[in-house]
Design an enzyme around this catalytic site. Structure first.
Site, PDB file in Angstrom:
ATOM      1  N   CYS A  38      26.825  48.068  28.416  1.00  0.00           N
ATOM      2  CA  CYS A  38      27.030  48.322  29.843  1.00  0.00           C
ATOM      3  C   CYS A  38      28.353  49.017  30.146  1.00  0.00           C
ATOM      4  O   CYS A  38      28.603  49.404  31.289  1.00  0.00           O
ATOM      5  CB  CYS A  38      26.967  47.008  30.599  1.00  0.00           C
ATOM      6  SG  CYS A  38      25.671  45.925  29.999  1.00  0.00           S
ATOM      7  N   HIS A  57      32.071  45.502  38.360  1.00  0.00           N
ATOM      8  CA  HIS A  57      30.928  45.540  37.444  1.00  0.00           C
ATOM      9  C   HIS A  57      29.746  44.867  38.148  1.00  0.00           C
ATOM     10  O   HIS A  57      28.633  45.379  38.107  1.00  0.00           O
ATOM     11  CB  HIS A  57      31.299  44.843  36.131  1.00  0.00           C
ATOM     12  CG  HIS A  57      30.270  44.988  35.073  1.00  0.00           C
ATOM     13  ND1 HIS A  57      29.766  46.206  34.684  1.00  0.00           N
ATOM     14  CD2 HIS A  57      29.613  44.068  34.311  1.00  0.00           C
ATOM     15  CE1 HIS A  57      28.860  46.030  33.728  1.00  0.00           C
ATOM     16  NE2 HIS A  57      28.748  44.747  33.500  1.00  0.00           N
ATOM     17  N   GLU A 113      34.316  37.830  36.777  1.00  0.00           N
ATOM     18  CA  GLU A 113      34.939  39.028  37.352  1.00  0.00           C
ATOM     19  C   GLU A 113      35.734  38.678  38.612  1.00  0.00           C
ATOM     20  O   GLU A 113      36.818  39.233  38.836  1.00  0.00           O
ATOM     21  CB  GLU A 113      33.876  40.096  37.665  1.00  0.00           C
ATOM     22  CG  GLU A 113      34.505  41.394  38.150  1.00  0.00           C
ATOM     23  CD  GLU A 113      33.525  42.550  38.228  1.00  0.00           C
ATOM     24  OE1 GLU A 113      32.304  42.313  38.214  1.00  0.00           O
ATOM     25  OE2 GLU A 113      34.007  43.708  38.319  1.00  0.00           O
ATOM     26  N   LYS A 156      25.519  47.813  42.137  1.00  0.00           N
ATOM     27  CA  LYS A 156      24.322  47.652  41.289  1.00  0.00           C
ATOM     28  C   LYS A 156      23.101  47.171  42.076  1.00  0.00           C
ATOM     29  O   LYS A 156      21.968  47.343  41.626  1.00  0.00           O
ATOM     30  CB  LYS A 156      24.607  46.721  40.109  1.00  0.00           C
ATOM     31  CG  LYS A 156      25.424  47.423  39.019  1.00  0.00           C
ATOM     32  CD  LYS A 156      25.543  46.627  37.752  1.00  0.00           C
ATOM     33  CE  LYS A 156      26.266  47.408  36.668  1.00  0.00           C
ATOM     34  NZ  LYS A 156      27.722  47.500  36.851  1.00  0.00           N
ATOM     35  N   HIS A 201      21.104  48.033  37.340  1.00  0.00           N
ATOM     36  CA  HIS A 201      22.017  48.092  36.207  1.00  0.00           C
ATOM     37  C   HIS A 201      21.482  49.134  35.229  1.00  0.00           C
ATOM     38  O   HIS A 201      20.601  48.848  34.416  1.00  0.00           O
ATOM     39  CB  HIS A 201      22.165  46.735  35.537  1.00  0.00           C
ATOM     40  CG  HIS A 201      23.336  46.671  34.601  1.00  0.00           C
ATOM     41  ND1 HIS A 201      23.967  47.827  34.135  1.00  0.00           N
ATOM     42  CD2 HIS A 201      24.018  45.634  34.065  1.00  0.00           C
ATOM     43  CE1 HIS A 201      24.965  47.476  33.341  1.00  0.00           C
ATOM     44  NE2 HIS A 201      25.026  46.158  33.290  1.00  0.00           N
ATOM     45  N   PHE A 206      28.172  43.415  27.423  1.00  0.00           N
ATOM     46  CA  PHE A 206      27.796  42.353  26.498  1.00  0.00           C
ATOM     47  C   PHE A 206      28.527  42.606  25.187  1.00  0.00           C
ATOM     48  O   PHE A 206      28.670  43.749  24.751  1.00  0.00           O
ATOM     49  CB  PHE A 206      26.292  42.386  26.222  1.00  0.00           C
ATOM     50  CG  PHE A 206      25.479  41.594  27.208  1.00  0.00           C
ATOM     51  CD1 PHE A 206      26.033  40.594  27.982  1.00  0.00           C
ATOM     52  CD2 PHE A 206      24.125  41.854  27.347  1.00  0.00           C
ATOM     53  CE1 PHE A 206      25.270  39.868  28.875  1.00  0.00           C
ATOM     54  CE2 PHE A 206      23.357  41.131  28.243  1.00  0.00           C
ATOM     55  CZ  PHE A 206      23.923  40.136  29.001  1.00  0.00           C
TER      56      PHE A 206
END
Lengths: 404, 88
Positions: free
Chosen positions: A163, A295, A306, A327, A332, A390
């Site tokens: 990502c 994010h 976050e 997003k 995503h 990830f």
């Protein structure tokens, strides 16, 4: 040698349409591109929704012969790059093309072609796959297609960090230009993750929302997959001014690091460290930042970690900060997400506004951040854009409003 | 959720969990909590996958999220087995 680097062109393919204007228009309206996934038998899958780029048809942009070696994700990279280049009006001499870089990001590469090819072997018992399967599935196919189309001969490669791919790509392209290894760069990311095998894999990881993506909202159910591409034209300020280019914004800093914590659980400390590194690289203090493009995946874990990272880094100026999470609008899009978010961040700096966080319902005490909920004027000189992958690989960019 | 769990189901749940976690079978009891067994969220996903295969069931995300110990896990599996149409 340190040079200032500016953005003179942007392009976007997304669930909202086939250009940056359609994308930005949906961002301003807080309009979500998430809908029922089509093209597969979804009856055996626990989630049903995604942000597919349904208006994007590669055949509208390439002839049949050109499409033979190109997966969907590579065609998206090329079409978004064409838009960015057209806006920048950049034209290079043969000598300049040797110092023109292309750095793309992709999580999966040509998953559509790989899935289709391998299923003919495993399911249909066919003895062979299409001879272009390898050129289509390689993660660098977008970068390679761009070098062929443009004749650019400088440094060209692809970054794959799940990502964070696009932010890592943009950051490296930025450093190349700033440090004098290239004078111009095309950079961003593209992703076409909608294959049956890939959807089943995401289902098994149990992080996909059963309905929609609600970043930082209480009761959020997880992420929603998206597809698309975002591309930026970077060049030195000197280059852009010498040719009278229209400068959209400046790219001022990049920071990256690893959590070294867990393969899927994010670490607030790792995220905060990457943000601080990006600010230091931009020679920028936290109080100079007016917007954070988060994010913001809408998963339980990301949004809490976050939020903690944002509260940590920007503790002294939370009152003058807005957090934007897009997003819920474009889904995503994995290796393209950072690039789409860069487009939204640059447009926000140009128009001095913030945009709504679509699908938001109720504040979550564990995500106590100043989330932007409306399209509203918001004067700001600089913005941060976060990507956390990830595997704990973090990449953060700092953009600045450009003033002559 | 308080299904009465058959001894066979409970035994298979404990065995599957032990195998997935690479634990010796005597470490896992019906009263073990995931915390005691050192099971994190990623381990949990692997255990659910193994249980789906072991019992040929589909475990929904939302019910899985609330499970904290072995007994609750076995009760959840039993409930899904009870809801399954009889094998033809």
């Amino acid at each position: 040698m340190t040079r200032r680097v500016v953005i003179t062109g942007i392009g976007a393919i997304s669930a909202l349409g086939n250009n940056a204007a359609a994308f930005w228009s949906a961002c301003q309206a807080g309009e979500s591109g998430i809908g029922k996934i089509t093209g597969f038998d979804m009856s055996g899958i626990r989630f049903q929704n995604g942000a597919q780029a349904n208006q994007f048809n590669p055949a509208d942009h390439f002839d049949d012969k050109q499409l033979i070696p190109l997966d969907r994700f590579a065609t998206m990279a090329v079409v978004a790059a064409r838009e960015a280049l057209a806006q920048s009006q950049l034209e290079l001499t043969p000598e300049e093309k040797i110092r023109a870089a292309i750095v793309t990001g992709s999580c999966y590469g040509g998953k559509t072609s790989e899935d289709a090819g391998f299923s003919t072997l495993y399911k249909d018992n066919q003895p062979r796959v299409h001879p272009m399967t390898i050129p289509r599935l390689m993660a660098n196919a977008g970068a390679s297609a761009l070098t062929l189309e443009l004749g650019w001969q400088g440094p060209a490669w692809t970054v794959s960090t799940a990502c964070s791919s696009a932010n890592h790509a943009i950051g490296q392209a930025f450093w190349l230009v700033r440090n004098g290894m290239a004078d111009v760069a095309l950079t961003g990311g593209s992703e076409a993750p909608f294959t049956y095998g890939s959807l089943k894999a995401w289902e098994a990881l149990r992080v996909v929302s059963p309905d929609t993506c609600r970043p930082f909202s209480k009761g959020r159910g997880g992420m929603v997959l998206g597809e698309g591409a975002g591309m930026l034209v970077l060049e030195t300020l000197e280059n852009a001014q010498a040719r009278g280019a229209n400068i959209l914004a400046e790219i001022a800093g990049f920071g990256m690091g690893a959590d070294a914590h867990h393969i899927t659980q994010p670490s607030a400390a790792g995220a905060a460290r990457a943000i601080r590194l990006a600010l230091a690289d931009a020679q920028c203090s936290p109080d100079q930042i007016g917007v954070v493009n988060a994010h913001g995946t809408g998963t339980a874990a990301n949004d809490v970690a976050e939020s903690a990272a944002i509260r940590d880094v920007f503790a002294a100026n939370l009152a003058s900060l807005k957090v934007v999470a897009t997003k819920a609008i474009h889904g995503h899009a994995l290796g393209a997400s950072g690039a789409l978010e860069a487009v939204a961040t640059i447009r926000g700096l140009q128009e001095q506004c913030v945009i709504p966080t679509a699908n938001f319902q109720t504040p979550d005490p564990e995500c106590d951040i100043p989330l932007s909920l409306a399209h509203t004027p918001w004067p700001h000189d600089a913005a941060v854009s976060n990507s956390f992958a990830f595997g704990g690989l973090n990449a953060v960019l700092v953009f600045r409003r450009f003033e002559d | 959720m308080s299904e009465s769990v058959s001894p066979d189901v409970l035994d298979r749940v404990m065995r599957t969990l032990a195998e997935t976690q690479k634990l010796s079978a005597d470490k896992v009891t019906p009263d073990s909590t995931f915390e005691q067994l050192g099971i994190d969220s990623l381990d949990g996903i692997n255990i659910l996958f193994a249980l789906e295969n072991e019992f040929n069931i589909n475990i929904p995300d939302e019910s899985a999220r609330l499970v904290r110990d072995v007994r609750q896990l076995a009760e959840g599996v039993q409930k899904l087995l009870n809801e399954k149409p009889a094998a033809s």
